[in-house]
Motif scaffolding. Structure first.
Motif, PDB file in Angstrom:
ATOM      1  N   ALA B 113      -6.909 -36.687 -14.198  1.00  0.00           N
ATOM      2  CA  ALA B 113      -8.015 -35.357 -13.958  1.00  0.00           C
ATOM      3  C   ALA B 113      -9.431 -35.882 -13.501  1.00  0.00           C
ATOM      4  N   GLY B 114     -10.057 -35.962 -12.510  1.00  0.00           N
ATOM      5  CA  GLY B 114     -11.522 -36.126 -13.020  1.00  0.00           C
ATOM      6  C   GLY B 114     -12.346 -35.257 -12.698  1.00  0.00           C
ATOM      7  N   GLU B 115     -13.391 -35.239 -13.013  1.00  0.00           N
ATOM      8  CA  GLU B 115     -14.723 -34.688 -11.840  1.00  0.00           C
ATOM      9  C   GLU B 115     -13.837 -33.217 -11.198  1.00  0.00           C
ATOM     10  N   LEU B 116     -13.742 -31.883 -12.032  1.00  0.00           N
ATOM     11  CA  LEU B 116     -13.756 -31.129 -11.168  1.00  0.00           C
ATOM     12  C   LEU B 116     -14.712 -31.106  -9.258  1.00  0.00           C
ATOM     13  N   THR B 117     -15.514 -31.362  -9.922  1.00  0.00           N
ATOM     14  CA  THR B 117     -16.660 -30.843  -8.493  1.00  0.00           C
ATOM     15  C   THR B 117     -17.317 -31.972  -8.480  1.00  0.00           C
ATOM     16  N   PRO B 118     -18.511 -32.837  -7.338  1.00  0.00           N
ATOM     17  CA  PRO B 118     -19.398 -33.661  -7.771  1.00  0.00           C
ATOM     18  C   PRO B 118     -20.176 -33.002  -8.069  1.00  0.00           C
ATOM     19  N   SER B 119     -20.913 -32.535  -8.971  1.00  0.00           N
ATOM     20  CA  SER B 119     -21.742 -31.460 -10.024  1.00  0.00           C
ATOM     21  C   SER B 119     -22.708 -31.943 -10.408  1.00  0.00           C
TER      22      SER B 119
END
Lengths: 194, 283
Positions: B113-119
């Motif tokens: 699991a990385g960043e959920l969205t490119p936030s």
């Protein structure tokens, strides 16, 4: 998620996903119609002459400042028709959370399942873990005669206590409960990720 | 539907045979596949009710049969019997979750699991630098309006005569349009992306350009503005904006200050704000 610290804005994107004619656009229309015009933008629908969504619908909600940060929610729908798979994936990009709108009719169960699976596939292609993306499920069209039992729909689409709501979107029933749950999930996830 | 799947009738036969032979697990698996391919298979649901692991499952399957055909006698009888029985035996029993994992959200082959969205988060200073850059562009190009957005349609900054423009909607549309044309480029075998688009109107024109694959500039200008000028200014802006945004993605505001704002209080306050702001009337 996008935060502009100068403007003190928190922007979040929520996508309504689901099979063709399940009522995604209707959800946005109801939200648009029943929300204070000061808090919402225009509802933009890219649709065909037959009123079918061809690319997406878009609606922005803007709440008052909370602890000095103004939350803005960008709501999108995807086009449900099988033809538009590529568009669905594009709209899903950068989503902070999804609302899966299922058509409760027994005869549409297979379509719901295929759409649900495809949504997970798109998420994986976008390097998102479907288990991590905040998701609430709406069982729409509960007023129709041949609807599947809620317990059955929950097994397919909302196992392990994922929030799910029964709705009759055309009458506005369940629309705001769904939206509120989606917003709460997304904000909780943002807090967790920080 | 997957054409390699054996046909539904054949599967149904196999499932029923397994149920009759007493192999509940096998029958459950096969019959579930049948219902997944064709949820209107009344008899598959009925047999599933017969091999279900819990009374709650049986109940759901029988209800499903009745949703397809309210006149199914066996399902009516079964459900009636079950309800009278459960009324006595299992008050408040919880719903057991059947093994539907093959189509619920539990695939195993994910990347960590990385960043959920490119936030990303813009600091005040970064936001000011971007605003300045857009203001200068607007001045030099005499554009009516300039918008910087990201590829997902998120508006980042805007300058110009904004009252009459629905800039957030313009951002969403611009992102959709660039994404669609990029897909078109791919389909016609174009290796590079289409970098820019110009829509000429009678009074206003709109120029769309991607900035370093992640961002989009939308410039609305009056017909008569030399397009060469707009392009030149755009190019300068791209060189100026790209590093600011890279910086914002990498570092940004300290996590602490965000955490202080987005805490448990925030969630509670948001909830009451939602209750009071959104109209729940008639719901």
């Amino acid at each position: 998620m996008f935060i502009n610290w100068k403007l003190r804005e928190l922007n979040l994107k929520i996508v309504y996903y689901g099979p063709a004619l399940s009522g995604k656009t209707t959800n946005l229309q109801i939200i648009h119609a029943k929300t204070n015009p000061k808090l919402r933008g225009e509802l933009v629908s890219l649709k065909t002459r037959e009123d079918r969504t061809i690319f997406f619908d878009f609606l922005q909600l803007e709440l008052g400042s909370i602890k000095g940060l103004k939350p803005k929610f960008n709501l999108y729908t995807v086009p449900g028709q099988v033809l538009y798979a590529a568009s669905r994936k594009l709209v899903l990009q950068g989503a902070d959370g999804v609302v899966f709108v299922a058509d409760s009719q027994m005869s549409r169960l297979a379509d719901n399942i295929h759409s649900f699976k495809a949504m997970h596939q798109h998420m994986k292609e976008l390097q998102l873990d479907p288990r991590e993306v905040p998701c609430v499920v709406q069982f729409n069209k509960r007023d129709l005669p041949d609807v599947a039992p809620v317990a059955l729909l929950q097994r397919y689409f909302a196992p392990n206590g994922r929030p799910s709501f029964e709705s009759v979107a055309t009458d506005g029933v369940g629309v705001f409960d769904t939206l509120k749950a989606a917003i709460n999930q997304v904000v909780a996830q943002v807090q967790q990720k920080l | 539907m997957d054409p390699t799947e054996p046909n539904v009738a054949h599967l149904l036969k196999k499932g029923i045979a397994a149920a009759q032979a007493g192999d509940k697990a096998q029958a459950h698996e096969i019959l579930t596949r049948v219902t997944e391919q064709d949820p209107t298979q009344e008899s598959a649901w009925l047999w599933l009710a017969g091999v279900a692991e819990s009374t709650e499952d049986t109940k759901t399957y029988l209800q499903t049969v009745l949703a397809i055909n309210p006149h199914n006698r066996q399902a009516q009888k079964g459900l009636k019997w079950l309800l009278s029985k459960t009324g006595e035996q299992m008050p408040g029993a919880g719903l057991e979750i059947a093994d539907f994992s093959q189509f619920s959200a539990a695939p195993n082959d994910f990347m960590p699991a990385g960043e959920l969205t490119p936030s990303f988060v813009l600091t005040t200073e970064q936001a000011e630098r971007i605003d300045e850059c857009l203001a200068r562009m607007a001045y030099e190009s005499e554009a009516k309006c300039i918008i910087l957005a990201d590829m997902t349609g998120q508006l980042i900054s805007e300058r110009g005569q904004l009252e009459e423009m629905h800039t957030q909607v313009l951002s969403a549309l611009a992102a959709g349009e660039l994404a669609a044309t990029n897909e078109m480029a791919r389909l016609v075998g174009e290796k590079a992306r289409f970098k820019l688009m110009l829509h000429e109107g009678e009074r206003n024109s709109v120029y769309l350009s991607d900035v370093g694959e992640q961002l989009i500039l939308v410039i609305v200008f009056q017909v008569g503005t030399p397009i060469g000028l707009v392009r030149m200014i755009l190019k300068q802006a791209v060189d100026e904006l790209a590093p600011i945004l890279v910086e914002a993605r990498e570092a940004g505001v300290s996590r602490e200050s965000i955490n202080n704002t987005l805490d448990g209080d925030f969630a509670k306050l948001l909830e009451s704000e939602l209750d009071s702001s959104l109209e729940f009337g008639g719901d």
